[in-house]
Design an enzyme around this catalytic site. Sequence first.
Site, PDB file in Angstrom:
ATOM      1  N   GLU A  98     -22.863 -24.061  -1.165  1.00 46.06           N
ATOM      2  CA  GLU A  98     -24.222 -24.616  -1.060  1.00 46.06           C
ATOM      3  C   GLU A  98     -25.282 -23.551  -0.810  1.00 46.06           C
ATOM      4  OE1 GLU A  98     -23.661 -23.293   2.775  1.00 46.06           O
ATOM      5  OE2 GLU A  98     -22.197 -24.338   1.536  1.00 46.06           O
ATOM      6  N   ARG A 128     -25.880 -20.663  -2.163  1.00 45.39           N
ATOM      7  CA  ARG A 128     -26.525 -20.159  -3.383  1.00 45.39           C
ATOM      8  C   ARG A 128     -27.471 -21.196  -3.992  1.00 45.39           C
ATOM      9  NH1 ARG A 128     -20.755 -19.172  -5.963  1.00 45.39           N
ATOM     10  NH2 ARG A 128     -20.427 -18.848  -3.730  1.00 45.39           N
ATOM     11  N   ASP A 174     -23.924 -19.813   9.930  1.00 43.71           N
ATOM     12  CA  ASP A 174     -24.224 -19.810   8.504  1.00 43.71           C
ATOM     13  C   ASP A 174     -25.718 -19.705   8.223  1.00 43.71           C
ATOM     14  OD1 ASP A 174     -23.018 -19.604   6.038  1.00 43.71           O
ATOM     15  OD2 ASP A 174     -23.095 -21.750   5.621  1.00 43.71           O
ATOM     16  N   LYS A 222     -14.614 -28.563   4.772  1.00 49.35           N
ATOM     17  CA  LYS A 222     -13.829 -27.445   5.272  1.00 49.35           C
ATOM     18  C   LYS A 222     -12.743 -27.954   6.225  1.00 49.35           C
ATOM     19  CE  LYS A 222     -17.732 -24.166   5.501  1.00 49.35           C
ATOM     20  NZ  LYS A 222     -17.248 -23.076   4.637  1.00 49.35           N
TER      21      LYS A 222
END
Length: 474
Positions: free
Chosen positions: A326, A328, A265, A254
């Site tokens: 990542e 999922r 997250d 990112k």
Amino acid sequence: MRPREKGFFVLLATLLAGDGADTVALTPMTKAGLADWLASQTPAVASWVKAVGFTGDAGSTAFLPGPDGAIARVLAGVSAIDDLWAFAGLPAALPAGSYRIDLAGTGAAMDARAATRAALGWALGSYRFSRYRKPPEKGFACLVWPAEADRGEVERAATATFLVRDLVNTPASDLGPAELAQAAQDLAGEFGATVEVTVGRDLLDRNYPAIHAVGRASPREPRLVDLRWGDPQHPKVTIVGKGVCFDTGGLDLKPSSAMLLMKKDMGGAAHALALGRMIMMAGLPVRLRVLVPAVENVVSGDAFKPQDVLKTRKGLTVEVGNTDAEGRLILCDALAEADSEKPALLVDFATLTGAARVALGPDLPALMSNDDGLAADLTEAGSAVDDPMWRLPLWAPYRKGLDSKVADIGNVTSNGFAGAITAGLFLQEFVSKETPWAHLDTYAWNASSRPGRPEGGEALGLRAVYAVIRKRFG
């Protein structure tokens, strides 16, 4: 109301004669009701209220002095008596002390629903994250419990919300996979639940290969947290929460600006644990299971790579199109395990896609479900308890965008369209059609402060999902 910090309320079930001697009357006032209330007061009071310019605007206050010069009453402008957030700004705005709601002369009445909302709004407005700095000397104002309030409902919702906020607000330096697992163990200890934690290479031995692949690059080993509570004979309710304690994006790194909120997250995991807390506090007759795959997605020589093909617990293979998708990947192993028990209800929470935020903004979790009745119940409950969500379709024609030439499925599409929906379609591959399942793609964050909703971590969709579970199984 947090387990470690109580005392936001004066704990009185009712306001009896003499109990309010040291409290200040607090009168909520709508603009429409102000004139009638002033007509019922003495000329001196009416003149004072007009002189200070109080008009009943929502969020405004007026302090009425007593004969000794002390505050005798506070008028608080509200849009409606039963607005959840009507009282939420008052704990911080009012001078420290105890206040009791007094509707005398307003022509309004406070039923159980309004009283419970007033107490919950006040509680949510009494949150402060002070782990890393000394809190202000001025404490929060306290509220005498409104007589009709459902104290159990308020305590469940407030403590669960504070758990989400505390976990999400804690930086990754102090909340990695091990610490997130410890939060689950602490919760289990409070309610007599059991927790099993599978760590590191044991994930491979126990067939959770996707969780291991995402988390193996970090020196803080990945793990799967498995909390169970309740009578095994009761209906199974399983909650899954995405626990990416920090997400760099992996090798698809990112930009720095996009990493600034990546401590949040694990917000899905925080919601899952908080929902478990509400269920256990209420003693609902369900067999609860909470599954949290907890990892860090970082860069090292052992990081998983674009175009890797990963095995999953269900047996499907996944081609990695982007290592920043990542969440999922860890959820698919947890969902496959959850589905193996054929629960009566399966819900997952995840801070999954930026696409959901582009579509719905920060306040509305995106809801996807394979069960129309469940989706309808959740959206209805969201409206009823002021915890809204918005349903997006699991639009089957978009599934072909996840096709891979070398694996059973890809983790992303190549065109970038409908990113929230295609993420939901990916997860759906790991849930049986017969299992009632709902997926909430939530932001878990307030970008700015509002009454009762300070900037930082936030529970979104939590109270609505609990309301549905309680209605179906309670």
